[in-house]
Design a protein around this motif. Sequence first.
Motif, PDB file in Angstrom:
ATOM      1  N   SER A 113      40.866  38.086  50.253  1.00 32.82           N
ATOM      2  CA  SER A 113      41.146  37.653  48.888  1.00 32.82           C
ATOM      3  C   SER A 113      39.899  37.023  48.283  1.00 32.82           C
ATOM      4  O   SER A 113      39.103  36.421  48.986  1.00 32.82           O
ATOM      5  N   TRP A 114      39.741  37.175  46.977  1.00 32.02           N
ATOM      6  CA  TRP A 114      38.635  36.525  46.294  1.00 32.02           C
ATOM      7  C   TRP A 114      38.860  36.513  44.793  1.00 32.02           C
ATOM      8  O   TRP A 114      39.772  37.157  44.286  1.00 32.02           O
ATOM      9  N   MET A 115      37.990  35.773  44.104  1.00 31.55           N
ATOM     10  CA  MET A 115      37.971  35.713  42.647  1.00 31.55           C
ATOM     11  C   MET A 115      36.626  36.247  42.196  1.00 31.55           C
ATOM     12  O   MET A 115      35.598  35.883  42.753  1.00 31.55           O
ATOM     13  N   GLU A 116      36.621  37.134  41.199  1.00 29.55           N
ATOM     14  CA  GLU A 116      35.390  37.720  40.671  1.00 29.55           C
ATOM     15  C   GLU A 116      35.209  37.294  39.222  1.00 29.55           C
ATOM     16  O   GLU A 116      36.173  37.290  38.454  1.00 29.55           O
ATOM     17  N   PHE A 117      33.974  36.986  38.852  1.00 29.82           N
ATOM     18  CA  PHE A 117      33.641  36.623  37.482  1.00 29.82           C
ATOM     19  C   PHE A 117      32.395  37.396  37.072  1.00 29.82           C
ATOM     20  O   PHE A 117      31.372  37.334  37.754  1.00 29.82           O
ATOM     21  N   TRP A 118      32.482  38.121  35.964  1.00 25.64           N
ATOM     22  CA  TRP A 118      31.382  38.949  35.489  1.00 25.64           C
ATOM     23  C   TRP A 118      31.183  38.694  33.996  1.00 25.64           C
ATOM     24  O   TRP A 118      32.147  38.590  33.246  1.00 25.64           O
ATOM     25  N   PRO A 119      29.935  38.632  33.569  1.00 26.43           N
ATOM     26  CA  PRO A 119      29.692  38.435  32.139  1.00 26.43           C
ATOM     27  C   PRO A 119      30.028  39.702  31.356  1.00 26.43           C
ATOM     28  O   PRO A 119      29.733  40.810  31.812  1.00 26.43           O
ATOM     29  N   SER A 120      30.680  39.533  30.223  1.00 24.54           N
ATOM     30  CA  SER A 120      30.945  40.693  29.376  1.00 24.54           C
ATOM     31  C   SER A 120      29.635  41.141  28.726  1.00 24.54           C
ATOM     32  O   SER A 120      28.698  40.360  28.571  1.00 24.54           O
ATOM     33  N   SER A 121      29.595  42.400  28.392  1.00 21.50           N
ATOM     34  CA  SER A 121      28.404  42.967  27.760  1.00 21.50           C
ATOM     35  C   SER A 121      28.842  44.173  26.941  1.00 21.50           C
ATOM     36  O   SER A 121      30.021  44.533  26.923  1.00 21.50           O
TER      37      SER A 121
END
Length: 122
Positions: A53-61
């Motif tokens: 399990s994990w949490m992912e965070f990515w900048p929008s572009s």
Amino acid sequence: MKVLGIRWCQVSKDAEALAGFLGTAGLGVAPRDLGMPDDGSFHGAVLPAGEGSWMEFWPSSEGMGEMTMLQIVVDDADAFAANARANGLDPKGPTDAHGERIYMLTAPNGQMISFQSKADPA
């Protein structure tokens, strides 16, 4: 049929702030090393949350619009898809990518949900 893990993915203009809040600068969840360049820019973060399990965070572009997705890791995605169809749902897929067999659903509130298992090596 068994759920093995949960992944939560957010792509947003606020991804860096949320990753910092939950990560070592805030709550203390240490991010995975993604092998990204250390140039002072936020390239994304993956915060482990237990086995599988994990949490992912990515900048929008321009090429990656804002979204939130719940990803459910299961032991047999094909069996989960058959069960979903038997219960009147319409999962899309499968797609085999990154060593996983992936199906997609849209929840009644519009939330994107995927469920996936390891792809059959055959």
